[in-house]
Write a protein that holds these residues in place. Structure first.
Motif, PDB file in Angstrom:
ATOM      1  N   ARG A 160     -51.513   4.918 -47.900  1.00 37.33           N
ATOM      2  CA  ARG A 160     -52.008   6.105 -47.213  1.00 37.33           C
ATOM      3  C   ARG A 160     -51.529   7.431 -47.805  1.00 37.33           C
ATOM      4  NH1 ARG A 160     -50.915   2.400 -43.122  1.00 37.33           N
ATOM      5  NH2 ARG A 160     -48.788   3.166 -42.863  1.00 37.33           N
ATOM      6  N   ARG A 161     -50.283   7.489 -48.261  1.00 39.33           N
ATOM      7  CA  ARG A 161     -49.714   8.808 -48.562  1.00 39.33           C
ATOM      8  C   ARG A 161     -49.450   9.059 -50.041  1.00 39.33           C
ATOM      9  NH1 ARG A 161     -45.081  10.149 -44.271  1.00 39.33           N
ATOM     10  NH2 ARG A 161     -45.384  12.180 -45.282  1.00 39.33           N
ATOM     11  N   GLY A 162     -49.179   8.007 -50.824  1.00 43.40           N
ATOM     12  CA  GLY A 162     -48.988   8.277 -52.235  1.00 43.40           C
ATOM     13  C   GLY A 162     -48.195   7.228 -52.974  1.00 43.40           C
ATOM     14  N   GLN A 217     -49.459  12.378 -54.562  1.00 46.51           N
ATOM     15  CA  GLN A 217     -49.678  12.472 -53.120  1.00 46.51           C
ATOM     16  C   GLN A 217     -51.177  12.385 -52.834  1.00 46.51           C
ATOM     17  OE1 GLN A 217     -47.494  16.092 -52.079  1.00 46.51           O
ATOM     18  NE2 GLN A 217     -45.826  14.805 -51.321  1.00 46.51           N
ATOM     19  N   PHE A 218     -51.546  11.546 -51.853  1.00 48.08           N
ATOM     20  CA  PHE A 218     -52.946  11.293 -51.549  1.00 48.08           C
ATOM     21  C   PHE A 218     -53.449  12.224 -50.449  1.00 48.08           C
ATOM     22  CE2 PHE A 218     -52.494   6.524 -52.806  1.00 48.08           C
ATOM     23  CZ  PHE A 218     -52.348   6.906 -54.141  1.00 48.08           C
ATOM     24  N   GLY A 219     -54.732  12.546 -50.553  1.00 46.89           N
ATOM     25  CA  GLY A 219     -55.406  13.272 -49.492  1.00 46.89           C
ATOM     26  C   GLY A 219     -56.021  12.300 -48.489  1.00 46.89           C
ATOM     27  N   PRO A 220     -56.779  12.788 -47.520  1.00 48.40           N
ATOM     28  CA  PRO A 220     -57.387  11.929 -46.496  1.00 48.40           C
ATOM     29  C   PRO A 220     -58.318  10.855 -47.072  1.00 48.40           C
ATOM     30  CG  PRO A 220     -57.494  14.235 -45.835  1.00 48.40           C
ATOM     31  CD  PRO A 220     -57.041  14.220 -47.254  1.00 48.40           C
ATOM     32  N   ASP A 221     -58.875  11.124 -48.268  1.00 49.30           N
ATOM     33  CA  ASP A 221     -59.781  10.147 -48.873  1.00 49.30           C
ATOM     34  C   ASP A 221     -59.049   9.129 -49.739  1.00 49.30           C
ATOM     35  OD1 ASP A 221     -59.000  11.784 -50.912  1.00 49.30           O
ATOM     36  OD2 ASP A 221     -61.025  12.188 -51.687  1.00 49.30           O
TER      37      ASP A 221
END
Length: 340
Positions: A160-162, A217-221
């Motif tokens: 989810r986050r990175g 770091q990941f975004g919502p997608d």
């Protein structure tokens, strides 16, 4: 909710998964350090380089405080030193590896489609993990394959986050990786200002290799978010991190720091120079190179290069050591004359 299919990462994944011939030099050094030959070969084939626990703690202490209270996966668990350091602050750490290096660790090839997902979903349900943190194998193309795989899992909603990878600092270079970083921009590079010593299947007190933590770091997608201004943060894990973050029970706690080893070697070299009868000494480089005879000033200069940077303090140390050695030699000469 149906999860999207996870695509294969790269055209040569099969080649990356194949067992590579272990590095002869790594195997020889491991055996010389006491590893069983068969284990040394197995460890070299899998790039089993152990992460000093303080290097893992540096990630959450300096670079990624978001690991506190998070669900983290380490798919390259090895002997568990990195995952143990992350477990200091994480809510849960899911550990796995392609080899059963230690009991109680899930065996799954992170690069094999479906293998890690099956393990993660069985252990955690449909929630996946917040972060993937790993010290991946360093062989040609391997860190890239691990990154691509982690990015796929992000797009699939399983991470989810990175992602945070511990890599050689030189991994930042190269045209192919530049294209990879353009497509999937890292948020930050955290370089170890103080050397992080890693060796094949063991701990060592020194290294010539520089390492860094790289964070996406990941975004919502589920895709990497470009850092502000389009350029990743470039920061240093400062000198003194080992002293701050190392704990008495760590397996490498009794080893001297690289700077301490260097200073001890320099002191020994200076004493040897000072005690030389004819004012010269045979200098043999630590690495490959032909031995040569140096005069006292040249040998002192070579010894000073081994000392940690310190300007005048290094010069003062050299002067004090040489003076002490000269004095000791004079006293020894006087004693011989008295006996005569």
């Amino acid at each position: 909710m149906t999860r999207p299919a996870i695509r294969h990462a790269g055209e040569n994944r099969a080649a990356l998964q194949a067992q590579r011939a272990p590095s002869a030099l790594a195997v020889e050094s491991g055996i010389a350090a006491g590893l069983a030959p068969a284990f040394a070969e197995r460890a070299a084939a899998r790039d089993l380089y152990l992460t000093p626990p303080w290097g893992g703690r540096a990630l959450w202490h300096y670079a990624l405080p978001e690991l506190r209270g998070a669900v983290v996966a380490d798919p390259c668990d090895g002997l568990g030193h990195l995952s143990g350091a992350i477990a200091d602050v994480a809510d849960r750490v899911l550990v796995s590896d392609v080899e059963p290096w230690r009991p109680g660790v899930g065996v799954a090839d992170f690069l094999a489609p479906g293998a890690w997902e099956g393990l993660a979903l069985t252990a955690l349900g449909a929630t996946g993990v917040d972060w993937i943190v790993a010290n991946p194998p360093y062989g040609a193309g391997r860190p890239e394959a691990f990154l691509e795989r982690a990015l796929e899992l992000g797009r699939a909603g399983l991470v989810r986050r990175g992602v945070a990878l511990l890599v050689r600092a030189s991994w930042r270079e190269g045209q192919a990786r530049h294209a990879l970083f353009e497509r999937s921009p890292p948020a930050a590079w955290w370089h170890f200002a103080e050397r992080l010593p890693m060796a094949l299947a063991r701990f060592t007190g020194s290294t010539a290799t520089a390492y860094a933590w790289v964070v996406w770091q990941f975004g919502p997608d589920g895709r990497p978010v470009a850092p502000p201004g389009g350029h990743p943060i470039s920061a240093a894990i400062p000198p003194g991190a080992r002293k701050l973050l190392q704990r008495p029970g760590d397996p490498d706690a009794a080893l001297p720091s690289p700077s301490a080893e260097r200073q001890a070697r320099a002191r020994a070299e200076l004493w040897r120079v000072a005690a030389a009868e004819d004012g010269t000494v045979l200098y043999r480089p630590a690495r490959r190179g032909q031995a040569r005879r140096l005069d006292r000033d040249q040998a002192v200069a070579e010894a000073l290069r081994l000392l940690a940077p310190g300007g005048e303090s290094d010069t003062d140390l050299a002067a004090a050591l040489l003076a002490a050695a000269d004095h000791a030699r004079q006293l020894a000469g006087q004693s011989e004359e008295d006996e005569g």
